[in-house]
Design a protein around this motif. Structure first.
Motif, PDB file in Angstrom:
ATOM      1  N   ASP A   1     110.123  26.541  34.618  1.00 11.47           N
ATOM      2  CA  ASP A   1     110.265  25.297  33.856  1.00 11.47           C
ATOM      3  C   ASP A   1     110.759  25.538  32.430  1.00 11.47           C
ATOM      4  OD1 ASP A   1     109.360  23.847  36.031  1.00 11.47           O
ATOM      5  OD2 ASP A   1     107.253  23.953  35.406  1.00 11.47           O
TER       6      ASP A   1
ATOM      7  N   THR B   1     116.350  26.512  31.056  1.00  8.77           N
ATOM      8  CA  THR B   1     117.257  25.360  31.158  1.00  8.77           C
ATOM      9  C   THR B   1     118.639  25.804  31.608  1.00  8.77           C
ATOM     10  OG1 THR B   1     116.087  24.253  29.355  1.00  8.77           O
ATOM     11  CG2 THR B   1     118.277  23.427  29.906  1.00  8.77           C
TER      12      THR B   1
ATOM     13  N   ASN C   1     122.364  25.177  31.316  1.00  9.30           N
ATOM     14  CA  ASN C   1     123.286  24.495  30.406  1.00  9.30           C
ATOM     15  C   ASN C   1     124.681  24.408  31.011  1.00  9.30           C
ATOM     16  OD1 ASN C   1     121.360  24.319  28.156  1.00  9.30           O
ATOM     17  ND2 ASN C   1     121.550  26.542  28.098  1.00  9.30           N
TER      18      ASN C   1
END
Length: 218
Positions: A110, A113, A115
């Motif tokens: 989690d 990320t 991108n």
């Protein structure tokens, strides 16, 4: 100027190669590098010195046949950025799991990320080179006109210009046909080849000019 049999064959082969390259570019375009296409990337702080070969093996296992670009970041090479055309949730989970297993870390899925970076157009990639090339061409042309003023400078400039254009067209055709990923590094290599051709050509003409001048002075 008449061409001999071998030169005609070579010239015919060059023309066919360039035509084939144009057809491939028209139908498929260039095979640009991952970082020039729209791609997705993951930045991970591992906190330990990274073995690139180990990361490559992990990425090959996770992403299978997808082309990836792996870059180490930070001063101590303890962070990585992994780029691919697309990264699914499953691939992200597998990647984090395998890196945790390999480096004994506890990175949370989690906390990572994915991108997205938009594509870079080839004309945008070329744009920074245009101004320096124009300035260089003008300076070189002025030098050759002054240095070889007793020779046919228009012909000299035309010959080297045609030689460089044909060479670059051949290289571009080979890159397109073989689907070699087009990158900034590859474009820099092509510019270096053009520069080497120019240096060799001017060096040859310097010798010819010197020999001609010496004969006239005798």
């Amino acid at each position: 100027m008449k061409l001999s049999g071998n030169k005609k064959i070579i010239m015919f082969g060059i023309i066919l190669l360039i035509i084939a390259g144009i057809v491939v570019v028209a139908l498929k375009g260039f095979n640009v590098d991952v970082l020039l296409k729209q791609h997705e990337s993951i930045h991970m702080v591992i906190g330990k010195e990274i073995d690139i070969s180990n990361i490559k093996a992990i990425c090959k296992d996770v992403f299978q046949n997808k082309r990836t670009v792996i870059r180490t970041l930070e001063v101590f090479d303890d962070s990585i950025n992994i780029s691919a055309i697309s990264i699914t949730d499953e691939e992200k989970e597998n990647l984090v799991s395998k890196i945790n297993e390999a480096y004994g870390t506890e990175i949370s899925v989690d906390s990572i990320t994915v991108n997205t970076t938009p594509n870079i157009r080839i004309r945008d990639l070329i744009r920074p080179y245009i101004k320096p090339i124009i300035i260089s061409v003008i300076l070189i042309a002025v030098y050759m006109i002054i240095r070889f003023r007793k020779m046919n400078t228009i012909k000299l400039l035309g010959n080297i210009l045609i030689t460089i254009i044909v060479t670059q067209a051949v290289l571009a055709s080979i890159i397109a046909i073989l689907r070699i990923p087009l990158s900034s590094l590859l474009m820099n290599i092509m510019l270096v080849i053009a520069l080497i051709e120019l240096i060799l050509y001017i060096s040859q003409k310097e010798k010819e000019y010197k020999t001609s001048t010496e004969k006239q002075n005798k």
